[in-house]
Design a protein around this motif. Structure first.
Motif, PDB file in Angstrom:
ATOM      1  N   PHE A  89       1.109  -0.968  -0.367  1.00 41.65           N
ATOM      2  CA  PHE A  89      -0.130  -0.160   0.087  1.00 41.65           C
ATOM      3  C   PHE A  89       0.741   1.320  -0.436  1.00 41.65           C
ATOM      4  O   PHE A  89       2.008   1.376   0.600  1.00 41.65           O
ATOM      5  CB  PHE A  89      -0.549  -0.214   1.258  1.00 41.65           C
ATOM      6  CG  PHE A  89      -1.826  -0.972   1.155  1.00 41.65           C
ATOM      7  CD1 PHE A  89      -3.228  -1.121   0.450  1.00 41.65           C
ATOM      8  CD2 PHE A  89      -1.406  -1.954   1.700  1.00 41.65           C
ATOM      9  CE1 PHE A  89      -3.932  -2.010   0.293  1.00 41.65           C
ATOM     10  CE2 PHE A  89      -2.378  -3.143   2.068  1.00 41.65           C
ATOM     11  CZ  PHE A  89      -3.734  -3.124   1.348  1.00 41.65           C
ATOM     12  N   VAL A  90       0.481   2.357  -1.045  1.00 37.52           N
ATOM     13  CA  VAL A  90       1.431   3.871  -1.288  1.00 37.52           C
ATOM     14  C   VAL A  90      -0.063   4.618  -0.530  1.00 37.52           C
ATOM     15  O   VAL A  90      -0.821   4.785  -1.368  1.00 37.52           O
ATOM     16  CB  VAL A  90       2.049   3.633  -2.011  1.00 37.52           C
ATOM     17  CG1 VAL A  90       3.154   5.599  -1.610  1.00 37.52           C
ATOM     18  CG2 VAL A  90       3.144   2.849  -2.011  1.00 37.52           C
ATOM     19  N   LEU A  91       0.634   4.953   0.220  1.00 32.48           N
ATOM     20  CA  LEU A  91      -1.392   6.021   1.096  1.00 32.48           C
ATOM     21  C   LEU A  91      -0.648   7.437   0.779  1.00 32.48           C
ATOM     22  O   LEU A  91       0.564   7.897   1.416  1.00 32.48           O
ATOM     23  CB  LEU A  91      -1.214   5.856   2.128  1.00 32.48           C
ATOM     24  CG  LEU A  91      -1.637   4.228   2.664  1.00 32.48           C
ATOM     25  CD1 LEU A  91      -2.293   4.123   4.344  1.00 32.48           C
ATOM     26  CD2 LEU A  91      -2.989   3.223   2.237  1.00 32.48           C
ATOM     27  N   GLU A  92      -1.671   7.881   0.168  1.00 31.34           N
ATOM     28  CA  GLU A  92      -1.343   9.695   0.331  1.00 31.34           C
ATOM     29  C   GLU A  92      -1.458  10.326   1.729  1.00 31.34           C
ATOM     30  O   GLU A  92      -2.572   9.928   2.049  1.00 31.34           O
ATOM     31  CB  GLU A  92      -1.820  10.228  -0.475  1.00 31.34           C
ATOM     32  CG  GLU A  92      -1.300   9.573  -2.006  1.00 31.34           C
ATOM     33  CD  GLU A  92      -1.990  10.738  -3.439  1.00 31.34           C
ATOM     34  OE1 GLU A  92      -0.914  10.627  -4.533  1.00 31.34           O
ATOM     35  OE2 GLU A  92      -2.976  11.659  -2.960  1.00 31.34           O
ATOM     36  N   GLU A  93      -0.971  11.389   1.736  1.00 30.99           N
ATOM     37  CA  GLU A  93      -1.058  12.004   2.844  1.00 30.99           C
ATOM     38  C   GLU A  93      -2.219  12.673   3.763  1.00 30.99           C
ATOM     39  O   GLU A  93      -2.711  13.224   2.006  1.00 30.99           O
ATOM     40  CB  GLU A  93      -0.265  13.144   3.244  1.00 30.99           C
ATOM     41  CG  GLU A  93       0.479  13.823   5.156  1.00 30.99           C
ATOM     42  CD  GLU A  93       1.323  14.961   4.727  1.00 30.99           C
ATOM     43  OE1 GLU A  93       1.621  15.328   3.250  1.00 30.99           O
ATOM     44  OE2 GLU A  93       1.479  15.553   5.865  1.00 30.99           O
ATOM     45  N   GLY A  94      -3.009  12.997   3.973  1.00 30.03           N
ATOM     46  CA  GLY A  94      -4.459  12.994   4.129  1.00 30.03           C
ATOM     47  C   GLY A  94      -5.263  11.916   3.696  1.00 30.03           C
ATOM     48  O   GLY A  94      -6.676  12.337   3.985  1.00 30.03           O
ATOM     49  N   THR A 123       3.366  -0.506   3.968  1.00 34.40           N
ATOM     50  CA  THR A 123       2.558   0.269   4.090  1.00 34.40           C
ATOM     51  C   THR A 123       3.158   1.510   4.181  1.00 34.40           C
ATOM     52  O   THR A 123       4.288   1.301   5.347  1.00 34.40           O
ATOM     53  CB  THR A 123       1.706   0.103   4.516  1.00 34.40           C
ATOM     54  OG1 THR A 123       0.654  -0.993   5.603  1.00 34.40           O
ATOM     55  CG2 THR A 123       0.023   1.711   4.514  1.00 34.40           C
ATOM     56  N   LYS A 124       3.275   1.982   2.900  1.00 34.71           N
ATOM     57  CA  LYS A 124       4.399   3.476   2.842  1.00 34.71           C
ATOM     58  C   LYS A 124       3.010   4.450   2.655  1.00 34.71           C
ATOM     59  O   LYS A 124       1.942   4.854   2.267  1.00 34.71           O
ATOM     60  CB  LYS A 124       5.193   4.125   1.287  1.00 34.71           C
ATOM     61  CG  LYS A 124       6.333   2.623   1.374  1.00 34.71           C
ATOM     62  CD  LYS A 124       7.147   2.898   2.429  1.00 34.71           C
ATOM     63  CE  LYS A 124       8.327   1.794   2.929  1.00 34.71           C
ATOM     64  NZ  LYS A 124       9.024   0.945   1.376  1.00 34.71           N
ATOM     65  N   VAL A 125       3.657   5.983   2.794  1.00 31.97           N
ATOM     66  CA  VAL A 125       3.118   7.020   3.047  1.00 31.97           C
ATOM     67  C   VAL A 125       3.855   8.565   2.204  1.00 31.97           C
ATOM     68  O   VAL A 125       5.320   8.217   2.447  1.00 31.97           O
ATOM     69  CB  VAL A 125       2.667   7.471   4.255  1.00 31.97           C
ATOM     70  CG1 VAL A 125       1.644   9.057   4.355  1.00 31.97           C
ATOM     71  CG2 VAL A 125       1.784   6.773   5.937  1.00 31.97           C
ATOM     72  N   ILE A 126       3.270   8.966   1.328  1.00 33.68           N
ATOM     73  CA  ILE A 126       3.684   9.785  -0.003  1.00 33.68           C
ATOM     74  C   ILE A 126       2.948  11.447   0.744  1.00 33.68           C
ATOM     75  O   ILE A 126       1.722  10.931   0.830  1.00 33.68           O
ATOM     76  CB  ILE A 126       4.258   9.351  -1.730  1.00 33.68           C
ATOM     77  CG1 ILE A 126       2.433   9.272  -1.562  1.00 33.68           C
ATOM     78  CG2 ILE A 126       4.925   8.843  -1.559  1.00 33.68           C
ATOM     79  CD1 ILE A 126       2.280   8.656  -3.088  1.00 33.68           C
ATOM     80  N   GLU A 127       3.302  11.715   0.018  1.00 36.34           N
ATOM     81  CA  GLU A 127       2.502  13.764  -0.370  1.00 36.34           C
ATOM     82  C   GLU A 127       1.440  13.503  -1.431  1.00 36.34           C
ATOM     83  O   GLU A 127       1.481  12.408  -2.194  1.00 36.34           O
ATOM     84  CB  GLU A 127       3.642  14.590  -0.652  1.00 36.34           C
ATOM     85  CG  GLU A 127       4.545  14.988   0.654  1.00 36.34           C
ATOM     86  CD  GLU A 127       5.737  14.113   0.349  1.00 36.34           C
ATOM     87  OE1 GLU A 127       5.999  13.011  -1.041  1.00 36.34           O
ATOM     88  OE2 GLU A 127       6.977  13.842   0.789  1.00 36.34           O
ATOM     89  N   ALA A 128       0.150  14.178  -0.683  1.00 36.27           N
ATOM     90  CA  ALA A 128      -0.554  13.875  -1.744  1.00 36.27           C
ATOM     91  C   ALA A 128      -0.582  14.304  -2.858  1.00 36.27           C
ATOM     92  O   ALA A 128       0.657  15.575  -3.102  1.00 36.27           O
ATOM     93  CB  ALA A 128      -1.970  13.949  -1.177  1.00 36.27           C
TER      94      ALA A 128
END
Lengths: 328, 328
Positions: A89-94, A123-128
Motif C-alpha cells: 500500500f502507498v497511502l497519500e497524506e490526508g 505500507t508507505k505514506v507519500i505526500e498527496a
C-alpha cells in the motif's frame, strides 16, 4: 525521451517502453513470454500489478476489490488457482482512514470468499498529488498453483473459436463517466473470474486466455496474432456491448473494443468445443453474457479484422496510447 | 482520522495504523507473526515492499538497487535464499527514460550477481507530484527458499548476544544530507546481505534476525522485546557509528539509532556463539564493521535500555513517527 501518460495505456506505446527500455535490462525466459504471470518451481505462477485507478471509488467497485480481481484474473488466465497474496500500500497524506477501511473491508470479503491467504504486506505514506483529494496505490502480487495447463499461443490454429466471457468496455466507461460526472448506470465489471474459469477448465481444453484490461480486447487480440502465421476475424454484431456503453462510446468517440475490462476474459478453444464452452460459461452469473465473437483465420496473418453485417471488413489496430489514464 | 507522513515512519504511528486499521481486515497466521515475510508451502518465503524514496538517486545507491537489496534483506532475515522476484513500476509523467535506464541497469547488475530470476513485472504511469522533478515508485516482491531456519523470537533467552553487521544510520543520513544539499561524504549502506548471511547461517545457529530499516535499530530492538519476558541492554560505546554520521546526528539532533539502514542486520545468537559469529561476519566486506552491541537481559522485561561508559542507563524508546519521510 520523457515518459508520457500514453506509456501507461497498455497499447503500442507501452509495448515500446517495455521492449526498448525495460527488456534490455530486466529479462528472463518467463518475462520474455509476455504472459500475465511467470511460472516457477513447475507448478506455481506469480503475477503482479500496481493499481493506481482514480477515483479510488467508482460505480461497481473500488481500488481494493480491483486490486484483488485484477491479479486473480491474471492468474486465472494462466490456468492457475489463486492461493497466496502480498499487498503493497502507498497511502497519500490526508487520506481519510474511513475510506481506507471501506476499501480494506471489500478486500477482506473477497479474500474470504476466494479462500486466499495474505502472506505479506507493506505500507508507505507519500505526500498527496492533489491535496484536496488524497488517494492511494495498491500493489497486488498473487501466487497461484497451476490447476489445468492452458496450451498456449503456439497451439492456436485457423478455425479456432474466440469467446469473450462478458460485455466489453464496462470498467473503462464506468470510471470515465464517474470522472466526468456524467449521469450513467454503467458499472465496472470488476470481479474475480477464477470460479468461472475453474468450471470451464474442468470441462474444456482451453488453448489461450487473457483478460483484456488496458487497451481492451483490441490490444489482446493483436497480442494473440503478433508475429504468428494466422489472423483473427471478429464478427462485429456478435460482440456483447451494453446499450449504455454503446451510447457513451458514440457520444465520446471512444471504441469500446479499446476500453479496459476488469472481469472479462478472451478465450480461444478449438471450433468443436465452442458450444460446450459457452454452455458452461452461461451457467455461471459472471459468464451470462459470454459470446462467440470470431475465429482464427489463415488469411491476413498477424492482423485482426472486424467484419460487419454487410460483410465490410476493417482492421482493428492495437491502440497507440490511452484516452483513459489511470484506469486500473 | 487522516493519514499523516508519521504513519509511514515505521515507528509507533505505523504500528497503530497496522493494528487498528489494517489488521481487522487483512489478517492471516503469517501476517500476525509481524515478520518481514510470510512462509508458504513449508519451504518458501514471500516478502513485499514498495519503495518511494526521494530523491531517486542518492549517495551510495538509487531506488532500483534499494528495491532489490531491501527485499533480499527481508528474505535473508527469515533465513531464506532469494530466488524469484516481481516488480511493479509506477512512473511519473515526465520522468526521463535515461534516468529510468540508469536505475534498471543497477537492478540488472544486482539480479545477475545474485542469480535471481525476474518472473513478472508491471508498469503504470501517473501524473507527477512535482512537475519539475518527476520520480517513480517500485514495488519489489521476492520469493526465497528457506536455507536454514531461524529459530524465532520465542527462542531468545537472557544472556543472548546482540550483533549488528554494520555501522548504523548511513542510509537515512545519506538521503537526508543529499536532500538538504549538505556537503557530506556519507553514503547509503544499500546492499544485499544474502551472501553475508548465508555464510553466517552455514556456521552459526541464529536465533533471530531483522534488518533495521525505517525506525532504525531503536524500532527493531523494541519489536524484539515487545510483550516478552526479557529486556535488552545496549552498550552505547560499542554501537558502530561512522564519525560523519555522528557529526550530522549532533548537528541535526537526530539519533542515529532511529535512522534507517538498508544494508545492516540485527542478529541474536547464544552468548557462546558471539565470537564465532563476529569472526565470520568480519571475513566478508559487508560485515567488516560488525559489532557485538548488547545482550538480552532478564531485567526490565519489554524494555530496551542503553548503558553508557559511566554506567548511566536510559530507555531507548520506539520512535513515534518519522523525521525523514520517504526514506525507502
Amino acid at each position: 525521451m520523457k515518459i508520457t501518460l500514453d506509456h501507461g495505456g497498455g497499447g503500442r506505446k507501452t509495448d515500446e517502453l517495455i521492449s526498448k527500455i525495460f527488456q534490455p535490462h530486466l529479462n528472463s525466459p518467463e518475462l520474455m513470454k509476455r504472459e500475465d504471470g511467470g511460472i516457477f518451481e513447475h507448478s506455481f505462477v506469480i503475477s503482479t500489478d500496481t493499481f493506481v485507478v482514480t477515483p479510488i471509488f467508482f460505480p461497481g467497485g473500488n481500488i481494493g476489490d480491483l486490486a484483488i480481481a485484477g491479479t486473480i484474473n491474471d492468474l486465472a488466465s494462466m490456468g492457475a488457482e489463486p492461493r497466496y497474496f502480498s499487498f503493497g500500500f502507498v497511502l497519500e497524506e490526508g487520506l481519510d482512514t474511513s475510506d481506507l477501511e471501506k476499501i480494506l473491508k471489500t478486500m477482506e470479503d473477497l479474500i474470504k470468499e476466494l479462500k486466499i491467504e495474505v502472506l505479506a504486506a507493506d505500507t508507505k505514506v507519500i505526500e498527496a498529488h492533489k491535496k484536496e483529494n488524497p488517494g492511494l496505490y495498491i500493489n497486488s502480487t498473487g501466487i497461484g498453483r497451476i490447476y489445468r495447463p492452458v496450451l498456449g499461443r503456439d497451439s492456436i490454429k485457423p478455425g479456432d473459436g474466440i469467446i469473450v466471457t462478458g460485455a466489453v468496455g464496462e470498467h473503462g466507461f464506468a470510471v470515465l463517466s464517474h470522472r466526468l460526472s456524467l449521469s450513467s448506470t454503467i458499472k465496472s465489471d470488476t470481479r474475480p473470474l477464477w470460479p468461472l474459469i475453474k468450471k470451464l477448465l474442468d470441462n474444456v481444453q482451453v488453448k489461450f486466455m487473457r483478460d483484456p484490461t488496458r487497451g481492451g480486447i483490441a490490444q489482446v487480440l493483436n497480442e494473440i496474432v503478433d508475429q504468428m502465421s494466422f489472423g483473427i476475424e471478429i464478427f462485429e454484431e456478435k460482440i456483447p456491448v451494453k446499450p449504455e456503453v454503446q451510447g457513451l462510446s458514440e457520444l465520446l468517440g471512444i471504441d469500446p473494443l479499446e476500453v479496459a475490462n476488469e472481469g472479462n476474459m478472451v478465450i480461444i478453444v478449438a471450433k468443436e468445443l465452442v458450444d460446450e464452452a459457452l454452455n458452461i460459461l452461461h451457467s455461471h452469473p459472471f459468464g451470462s453474457d459470454a459470446a462467440f465473437i470470431g475465429e482464427v483465420s489463415e488469411e491476413h496473418p498477424g492482423m485482426v479484422l472486424t467484419v460487419n453485417t454487410y460483410g465490410a471488413r476493417r482492421i482493428l489496430y492495437r491502440p497507440v496510447g490511452t484516452k483513459l489514464p489511470r484506469i486500473c
